[in-house]
Write a protein that holds these residues in place. Structure first.
Motif, PDB file in Angstrom:
ATOM      1  N   ALA A 227       0.829  -1.202   0.000  1.00 48.15           N
ATOM      2  CA  ALA A 227       0.000   0.000   0.000  1.00 48.15           C
ATOM      3  C   ALA A 227       0.867   1.256   0.000  1.00 48.15           C
ATOM      4  O   ALA A 227       0.550   2.246  -0.676  1.00 48.15           O
ATOM      5  CB  ALA A 227      -0.926   0.003   1.217  1.00 48.15           C
ATOM      6  N   LEU A 228       1.965   1.214   0.739  1.00 47.63           N
ATOM      7  CA  LEU A 228       2.886   2.351   0.786  1.00 47.63           C
ATOM      8  C   LEU A 228       3.511   2.600  -0.581  1.00 47.63           C
ATOM      9  O   LEU A 228       3.612   3.741  -1.030  1.00 47.63           O
ATOM     10  CB  LEU A 228       3.984   2.093   1.820  1.00 47.63           C
ATOM     11  CG  LEU A 228       5.050   3.163   1.959  1.00 47.63           C
ATOM     12  CD1 LEU A 228       4.436   4.438   2.521  1.00 47.63           C
ATOM     13  CD2 LEU A 228       6.171   2.686   2.855  1.00 47.63           C
TER      14      LEU A 228
ATOM     15  N   GLU B  84       2.240   1.768  -3.513  1.00 47.63           N
ATOM     16  CA  GLU B  84       1.187   2.266  -4.407  1.00 47.63           C
ATOM     17  C   GLU B  84       0.916   3.745  -4.152  1.00 47.63           C
ATOM     18  O   GLU B  84       0.681   4.512  -5.070  1.00 47.63           O
ATOM     19  CB  GLU B  84      -0.098   1.458  -4.233  1.00 47.63           C
ATOM     20  CG  GLU B  84      -0.027   0.069  -4.826  1.00 47.63           C
ATOM     21  CD  GLU B  84       0.213   0.077  -6.326  1.00 47.63           C
ATOM     22  OE1 GLU B  84      -0.384   0.907  -7.038  1.00 47.63           O
ATOM     23  OE2 GLU B  84       1.022  -0.745  -6.784  1.00 47.63           O
ATOM     24  N   ARG B  85       0.949   4.132  -2.891  1.00 48.02           N
ATOM     25  CA  ARG B  85       0.698   5.523  -2.534  1.00 48.02           C
ATOM     26  C   ARG B  85       1.807   6.426  -3.053  1.00 48.02           C
ATOM     27  O   ARG B  85       1.558   7.563  -3.452  1.00 48.02           O
ATOM     28  CB  ARG B  85       0.593   5.670  -1.015  1.00 48.02           C
ATOM     29  CG  ARG B  85       0.012   6.992  -0.608  1.00 48.02           C
ATOM     30  CD  ARG B  85      -0.232   7.141   0.874  1.00 48.02           C
ATOM     31  NE  ARG B  85      -0.100   5.934   1.646  1.00 48.02           N
ATOM     32  CZ  ARG B  85       0.475   5.872   2.852  1.00 48.02           C
ATOM     33  NH1 ARG B  85       0.972   6.941   3.403  1.00 48.02           N
ATOM     34  NH2 ARG B  85       0.539   4.739   3.511  1.00 48.02           N
ATOM     35  N   THR B  86       3.048   5.933  -3.069  1.00 48.21           N
ATOM     36  CA  THR B  86       4.167   6.751  -3.541  1.00 48.21           C
ATOM     37  C   THR B  86       4.168   6.895  -5.059  1.00 48.21           C
ATOM     38  O   THR B  86       4.819   7.794  -5.574  1.00 48.21           O
ATOM     39  CB  THR B  86       5.518   6.159  -3.088  1.00 48.21           C
ATOM     40  OG1 THR B  86       5.640   4.841  -3.586  1.00 48.21           O
ATOM     41  CG2 THR B  86       5.655   6.175  -1.592  1.00 48.21           C
ATOM     42  N   LYS B  87       3.456   6.040  -5.767  1.00 49.86           N
ATOM     43  CA  LYS B  87       3.397   6.134  -7.225  1.00 49.86           C
ATOM     44  C   LYS B  87       2.549   7.307  -7.696  1.00 49.86           C
ATOM     45  O   LYS B  87       2.711   7.780  -8.805  1.00 49.86           O
ATOM     46  CB  LYS B  87       2.867   4.835  -7.819  1.00 49.86           C
ATOM     47  CG  LYS B  87       3.859   3.704  -7.750  1.00 49.86           C
ATOM     48  CD  LYS B  87       3.300   2.453  -8.389  1.00 49.86           C
ATOM     49  CE  LYS B  87       4.294   1.307  -8.277  1.00 49.86           C
ATOM     50  NZ  LYS B  87       3.738   0.073  -8.803  1.00 49.86           N
ATOM     51  N   THR B  88       1.635   7.778  -6.862  1.00 53.28           N
ATOM     52  CA  THR B  88       0.789   8.904  -7.244  1.00 53.28           C
ATOM     53  C   THR B  88       1.636  10.171  -7.315  1.00 53.28           C
ATOM     54  O   THR B  88       2.650  10.296  -6.638  1.00 53.28           O
ATOM     55  CB  THR B  88      -0.369   9.111  -6.248  1.00 53.28           C
ATOM     56  OG1 THR B  88       0.166   9.347  -4.952  1.00 53.28           O
ATOM     57  CG2 THR B  88      -1.276   7.904  -6.204  1.00 53.28           C
TER      58      THR B  88
ATOM     59  N   ASN C  40       3.119  13.598  -6.581  1.00 56.66           N
ATOM     60  CA  ASN C  40       3.233  14.393  -5.371  1.00 56.66           C
ATOM     61  C   ASN C  40       3.041  15.868  -5.683  1.00 56.66           C
ATOM     62  O   ASN C  40       3.322  16.329  -6.785  1.00 56.66           O
ATOM     63  CB  ASN C  40       4.610  14.184  -4.723  1.00 56.66           C
ATOM     64  CG  ASN C  40       4.727  12.826  -4.081  1.00 56.66           C
ATOM     65  OD1 ASN C  40       3.787  12.348  -3.471  1.00 56.66           O
ATOM     66  ND2 ASN C  40       5.872  12.198  -4.232  1.00 56.66           N
TER      67      ASN C  40
ATOM     68  N   GLU D 182       9.431  13.136  -3.711  1.00 56.54           N
ATOM     69  CA  GLU D 182       9.619  11.922  -4.491  1.00 56.54           C
ATOM     70  C   GLU D 182      10.800  11.130  -3.950  1.00 56.54           C
ATOM     71  O   GLU D 182      11.789  11.686  -3.505  1.00 56.54           O
ATOM     72  CB  GLU D 182       9.855  12.257  -5.963  1.00 56.54           C
ATOM     73  CG  GLU D 182       8.613  12.781  -6.641  1.00 56.54           C
ATOM     74  CD  GLU D 182       8.849  13.104  -8.097  1.00 56.54           C
ATOM     75  OE1 GLU D 182       9.913  12.750  -8.636  1.00 56.54           O
ATOM     76  OE2 GLU D 182       7.967  13.725  -8.696  1.00 56.54           O
TER      77      GLU D 182
END
Length: 61
Positions: A5-6, A8-12, A14, A20
């Protein structure tokens, strides 16, 4: 699951460029990242030992 989940969240995208973080393309590890190969040191060592990275050989002296 939490790690996935972490990642996946960082792929969005910023809001700020500074937030980044470079991550390994294979395992997603944020630390020990090698820019030239875009993988972490652990995956690099494993792949280099198997001979899957062109131009990289194990040294011996």
């Amino acid at each position: 699951m939490a790690r996935k989940a972490l990642i996946e969240r960082t792929k969005t995208a910023n809001k700020f460029k500074v937030r980044e973080r470079n991550r390994c393309k294979i395992c997603g590890r944020p630390r020990g990242y090698m820019r030239k190969f875009k993988i972490c040191r652990i995956c690099f060592r494993k792949l280099a030992g198997q001979g899957q990275i062109p131009g990289v050989i194990k040294s011996s002296w």
